[in-house]
Design an enzyme around this catalytic site. Structure first.
Site, mmCIF file in Angstrom:
data_model
loop_
_atom_site.group_PDB
_atom_site.id
_atom_site.type_symbol
_atom_site.label_atom_id
_atom_site.label_comp_id
_atom_site.label_asym_id
_atom_site.label_seq_id
_atom_site.Cartn_x
_atom_site.Cartn_y
_atom_site.Cartn_z
ATOM 1 N N HIS A 144 -43.030 -62.828 -52.612
ATOM 2 C CA HIS A 144 -42.118 -63.725 -53.318
ATOM 3 C C HIS A 144 -42.775 -65.078 -53.585
ATOM 4 O O HIS A 144 -42.105 -66.060 -53.896
ATOM 5 C CB HIS A 144 -40.820 -63.904 -52.535
ATOM 6 C CG HIS A 144 -39.962 -62.682 -52.591
ATOM 7 N ND1 HIS A 144 -40.320 -61.496 -51.980
ATOM 8 C CD2 HIS A 144 -38.793 -62.424 -53.230
ATOM 9 C CE1 HIS A 144 -39.380 -60.584 -52.212
ATOM 10 N NE2 HIS A 144 -38.456 -61.121 -52.962
ATOM 11 N N VAL B 296 -35.646 -70.318 -38.319
ATOM 12 C CA VAL B 296 -35.140 -69.910 -39.631
ATOM 13 C C VAL B 296 -35.038 -68.389 -39.728
ATOM 14 O O VAL B 296 -36.043 -67.689 -39.598
ATOM 15 C CB VAL B 296 -36.057 -70.432 -40.761
ATOM 16 C CG1 VAL B 296 -35.504 -70.004 -42.126
ATOM 17 C CG2 VAL B 296 -36.194 -71.946 -40.691
ATOM 18 N N MET C 101 -33.590 -63.142 -43.988
ATOM 19 C CA MET C 101 -33.543 -61.678 -44.012
ATOM 20 C C MET C 101 -32.942 -61.169 -45.308
ATOM 21 O O MET C 101 -32.079 -61.792 -45.903
ATOM 22 C CB MET C 101 -32.748 -61.133 -42.817
ATOM 23 C CG MET C 101 -31.267 -61.411 -42.828
ATOM 24 S SD MET C 101 -30.393 -60.723 -41.363
ATOM 25 C CE MET C 101 -30.153 -59.006 -41.860
ATOM 26 N N GLY D 143 -39.073 -67.790 -37.534
ATOM 27 C CA GLY D 143 -39.640 -69.016 -38.115
ATOM 28 C C GLY D 143 -40.934 -69.400 -37.421
ATOM 29 O O GLY D 143 -41.809 -70.030 -38.030
#
Lengths: 347, 347
Positions: free
Chosen positions: A46, A173, A176, A308
């Site tokens: 991403h 963090v 998901m 995280g």
């Protein structure tokens, strides 16, 4: 094959590519920074990998490089925007910063946006809220690409859901998605000739399998937690599309456009010190995280990590050693930066 | 063996039992109604089955039958209570109704409570918010009973997380815990001599298994979605304990008291019509749910269901045919109603 490229080189090349795609300099710089950070954090699928697809969507008219969020509703701590199909990143950063501002004023801020486009890495915005000192919660409604539990056809989105905690000794963090493995991850395993570590979907005969290629063929990726993942995805869709007053996944399916084109997103920021003082809350968080991380490991070679913490380790490694990028993707991004917009999406 | 008992009989018997445990008549009636409804909806493990354990906790002094929520902080749309270790149900119902009221005033309401006790079925409160016409979100921080991913000892809670949508043609409600199967469910399969449908944890040698007894021995239940479930649980813990300004899971572990004794809970209610009119939002929801439910089934014998729809079918069946209850639990509840508080928790 992957190579490692320095942060500045990757960022500047993506920036040039995005300017060629029609973004102005400021927007290109913002988007390039975020694509590069996502790859640096290890979320290549991403990050930089998405640049060619983004350019393709701009060329098709599915993303408007000049689209900007437009306020269409405001009630106290809540604001609603129309994203005008602008770049997902610039729209989502705007909403994130508005949510933080509203939380400064009201203790909690709720910002929703409709008609926006793919925000790339979901965690980007929850991380940003946490880095501002607020608790962040965000998710989206999007098109169907995962079967509902009990179905064998795509019928619900693989929505990301993020929650972030502004711990000063390292943000915690959760980032998901609702499937056990993303399609991008299946491709990584298939190309490497490997089986998934755990079953990730069904083959065409309806058997649970760890073979990535078989799952790609059937399009039956497994919801995380079986029935839990697809139920969660549907509820996220219903809430986001209502609060943003935009399109649900079913309405996006009818449009038959690409991933997250015209979707709804939700951004929530909450002041963590509404009822406790900062020092005691931070101490409480440190104690909880330390206790989780010091749990006895099942394999002595690996330590237990809170969500995280792995991201921060990968970020540090990338800054010191360059960012991992697939060679073919890197060739494509350089070509776009040199003015060739006729790329094929291989991500 | 299970039998079926009429709603009113079960409710009245539980009410008598709770009065014997020290609750006043109003509180006993409220709690009895909710235990009975949970069993009627098919969630026996957190319905009638929990009555003996609740009575035991009152006897031990872990639950104060007269404890009431006390306002300890208020900021606009947000309120914080101290639960004074009162019954989890009466405390949580109070907070639910406050969150709805705050959402009426501000569009969104956030209520947190610390020092409360087990709220029984998590979905109860999200359902109640949805039935009031608001979107509901709720979760808790609790003691460690599930290993963090990569650990072989309990190190994070099996927190419930609920999201509910007030669809007029049937509420859509996600009521999930962070493990793939609850310990209660493992017991049900073990007693029936059955394997779990999918792997539910690890055996003592560290192998993933579907054998419920092996998982009970190792205490290594599987987080739903593997690493995702335990990450989600930890973040829920961090946020709930901060916003309620109460004990995290690690602090509860130090106290070594029973399940959810002294825990924190979060209740959020949101007006779904902040930016869209009621008719169009309801139509959008109906369309999305209808599309999900009409997805092609992988097994022609089963239809696809959105979360909450199965619950409503079970509720209807229970109202017509009586509520399913384990005979041994029913004997226990009747004994408590007759004044014998010396029960053993077999749930």
């Amino acid at each position: 094959m992957s190579i490692r490229v320095g942060f500045d080189i990757l960022e500047n090349t993506i920036k040039k590519a995005l300017i060629n795609a029609g973004l102005n300099e400021d927007r290109a710089a913002l988007c390039a920074g975020i694509h590069t950070e996502s790859s640096a954090d290890g979320v290549e699928s991403h990050g930089a990998n998405r640049v060619p697809r983004f350019v393709k969507y701009v060329k098709r008219g599915w993303v408007n490089p000049n689209g900007e969020p437009e306020l269409v509703g405001k009630k106290g701590l809540a604001e609603n925007y129309d994203g005008n199909l602008g770049p997902g990143i610039t729209n989502a950063i705007f909403c994130t910063d508005r949510a933080i501002k509203l939380a400064d004023e009201h203790g909690i801020g709720l910002v929703t946006i409709k008609n926006t486009t793919h925000w790339m890495r979901g965690g980007t915005y929850a991380w940003r809220i946490a880095e501002s000192g607020k608790i962040g919660i965000s998710w989206i409604a999007t098109e169907s690409c995962m079967p509902m539990w009990g179905s064998d056809e795509p019928s619900v989105g693989n929505n990301p859901f993020c929650m972030a905690v502004p711990r000063e000794n390292g943000e915690i963090v959760l980032d998901m998605a609702m499937s056990q493995y993303a399609y991008g991850k299946l491709g990584v395993y298939r190309l490497a000739g490997k089986q998934l570590p755990y079953p990730g979907g069904f083959d065409e005969a309806g058997n649970l399998t760890s073979d990535p290629g078989e799952i790609e063929k059937s399009r039956r990726i497994l919801p995380a937690g079986y029935w839990k993942g697809s139920s969660f995805a549907l509820v996220l869709d219903l809430i986001a599309s209502a609060l943003a007053n935009g399109k649900s996944g079913a309405e996006l399916d009818d449009e038959k456009k690409g991933s997250c084109t015209g979707c709804c997103q939700v951004f929530i920021a909450i002041d963590p010190y509404l009822f406790g003082d900062k020092e005691s809350i931070q101490r409480k968080w440190d104690y909880r995280v330390q206790r989780a991380d010091s749990a006895h490991p099942s394999n002595i070679k690996f330590s237990v990590k809170s969500p995280g913490e792995g991201t921060m380790e990968r970020r540090k490694y990338s800054m010191e050693n360059g960012i991992n990028i697939d060679e073919k993707i890197w060739v494509q991004i350089k070509a776009i930066a040199d003015g060739d917009l006729n790329i094929v999406d291989i991500s």
